[in-house]
Scaffold this motif. Sequence first.
Motif, PDB file in Angstrom:
ATOM      1  N   ALA A 145     -71.625 -38.199  21.241  1.00 16.76           N
ATOM      2  CA  ALA A 145     -72.460 -39.392  21.083  1.00 16.76           C
ATOM      3  C   ALA A 145     -73.763 -39.053  20.382  1.00 16.76           C
ATOM      4  N   ALA A 146     -74.340 -37.881  20.699  1.00 14.84           N
ATOM      5  CA  ALA A 146     -75.591 -37.480  20.062  1.00 14.84           C
ATOM      6  C   ALA A 146     -75.409 -37.277  18.559  1.00 14.84           C
ATOM      7  N   GLU A 147     -74.340 -36.601  18.174  1.00 14.50           N
ATOM      8  CA  GLU A 147     -74.092 -36.374  16.749  1.00 14.50           C
ATOM      9  C   GLU A 147     -73.808 -37.681  16.022  1.00 14.50           C
ATOM     10  N   MET A 148     -73.080 -38.588  16.673  1.00 12.40           N
ATOM     11  CA  MET A 148     -72.751 -39.862  16.035  1.00 12.40           C
ATOM     12  C   MET A 148     -73.992 -40.714  15.813  1.00 12.40           C
ATOM     13  N   GLN A 251     -66.196 -32.904  20.442  1.00 11.96           N
ATOM     14  CA  GLN A 251     -64.963 -33.160  19.699  1.00 11.96           C
ATOM     15  C   GLN A 251     -63.876 -33.752  20.593  1.00 11.96           C
ATOM     16  N   GLY A 252     -64.310 -34.612  21.500  1.00 16.59           N
ATOM     17  CA  GLY A 252     -63.379 -35.316  22.371  1.00 16.59           C
ATOM     18  C   GLY A 252     -62.808 -34.508  23.506  1.00 16.59           C
ATOM     19  N   LYS A 253     -63.276 -33.262  23.684  1.00 13.70           N
ATOM     20  CA  LYS A 253     -62.759 -32.404  24.737  1.00 13.70           C
ATOM     21  C   LYS A 253     -63.879 -32.039  25.706  1.00 13.70           C
ATOM     22  N   GLU A 254     -63.494 -31.839  26.959  1.00 17.30           N
ATOM     23  CA  GLU A 254     -64.450 -31.445  27.986  1.00 17.30           C
ATOM     24  C   GLU A 254     -64.426 -29.925  28.134  1.00 17.30           C
ATOM     25  N   ILE A 255     -65.602 -29.313  28.040  1.00 23.94           N
ATOM     26  CA  ILE A 255     -65.729 -27.858  28.078  1.00 23.94           C
ATOM     27  C   ILE A 255     -66.588 -27.470  29.274  1.00 23.94           C
ATOM     28  N   SER A 256     -66.130 -26.498  30.032  1.00 28.32           N
ATOM     29  CA  SER A 256     -66.892 -25.958  31.159  1.00 28.32           C
ATOM     30  C   SER A 256     -67.210 -24.494  30.879  1.00 28.32           C
ATOM     31  N   ARG A 257     -68.455 -24.127  31.126  1.00 30.01           N
ATOM     32  CA  ARG A 257     -68.888 -22.759  30.887  1.00 30.01           C
ATOM     33  C   ARG A 257     -69.449 -22.156  32.175  1.00 30.01           C
ATOM     34  N   ILE A 258     -69.219 -20.878  32.355  1.00 28.35           N
ATOM     35  CA  ILE A 258     -69.768 -20.134  33.488  1.00 28.35           C
ATOM     36  C   ILE A 258     -70.561 -18.960  32.928  1.00 28.35           C
ATOM     37  N   ARG A 259     -71.832 -18.908  33.243  1.00 27.98           N
ATOM     38  CA  ARG A 259     -72.683 -17.848  32.717  1.00 27.98           C
ATOM     39  C   ARG A 259     -72.528 -16.588  33.554  1.00 27.98           C
ATOM     40  N   LYS A 260     -72.323 -15.470  32.881  1.00 29.33           N
ATOM     41  CA  LYS A 260     -72.209 -14.189  33.568  1.00 29.33           C
ATOM     42  C   LYS A 260     -73.592 -13.687  33.955  1.00 29.33           C
TER      43      LYS A 260
END
Length: 407
Positions: A145-148, A251-260
């Motif tokens: 949404a931000a990029e759009m 890009q329409g996908k949900e991404i989850s990140r875990i910081r080491k």
Amino acid sequence: MGLDYDNCLKFFKLLEEREPANETVYTQLIRCSSGERTALEWFQVAEKKGVTLTSQLFEATLFMLSRTQYHHVYTESIFKMAVDRGLVSLNCCRNTIQAYIKTWNYSGVISVLQCIKENQIAIDRGLALAVLSFCNGSRVVHLDAAEMVMDLLENSGNVADVHLYNALIKLYGRSGELVYCKSWIEAKIDAGYDPQLTDYHYLIRAAAIAEQYDIVQEILEDMEYQGKFMRFTNATFKNANPKDPPKIIAQGKEISRIRKRDFEYTCRIRSIVFRQINMDIGSYERYLDGALGVDAEEDGGQRRLEIATEALISIKNKGMVPTREISSAVCALVGTQKGRDLFTKIFKKDKEQNQQPGRHHRRKGTYRCELCGITCTSARDLEQHYAGAAHKKKERQQQQEKQQQQQ
């Protein structure tokens, strides 16, 4: 016109006696309505009577419905009606987006932005800032949404201001997009705006989430070089040691990140930031969170226990009150049972009180009269017992026995 709803309704009834009201009258009635339900009813009346529905009529209705989150179904249907009739305008889109924001409807915001793009509607900075604030305010960072909305703003010929730059820097800093965060800071500087401390904080956060720890130290050294203009705060340490970032939609996908976690890095940042300032309770919580990078199986968790003990003793010596976050961090670091035992050992309350003559048995939390062999349920009951005749009689008998023994 400055009319309230009652006067506007009187004029409407007088006008109806002469001729049918037109779309302008209904628009004014909706704008002066006392509530969202009333505005919706007037719109339905105008539609049933065959009044020509104009863009202003849609704008007024959508504005009234966007004031609360309870009429989003009607908002969606009315906005679709405006689109089908080719009467959609910037204010219609703005009011519909506000309604979707209040219900945290991300797909609805995307659909309205897509409608703006298809109808080639020029947007302003206010709408762009509302969308970016929505993307920043939720637990999920919406990069799509931000990029759009920024593409739509650029196509409209409008230039970003300092508020939009700040919102974009925050958005990409929270999501760990180091390249984009740095590029927007550079764009802000090129636009003639001076970078703020919060800009560096979000850049540090993005680098830490991306596990680019060398870049974090370079940024801190740059801040230290600038001296009084970029002084370290506790927020500097917290952003350099963030928790796991929120979920990201890109890009329409949900991404989850875990910081080491890297405890050696956390210690280095601590030594840099806290040379001239003191750690607050939130910084201790992030410090303990960073200690999760220590391998618990290497020495049976002994080093983790030492780190937690040192931190809690430091908190106690500084007169701070440990928060629930500190308790959770300690339990996550050493285990629930060990964490509770550690808290009890360090923050145990001193139960000893100043002893009073004749009442050496009294301690905090103990409500028992040893002279009479009676246990009370509260301090108040014990005081009443001391004031009673039975206890005083026992005290007199005890004094008499002592006097006889002395003789």
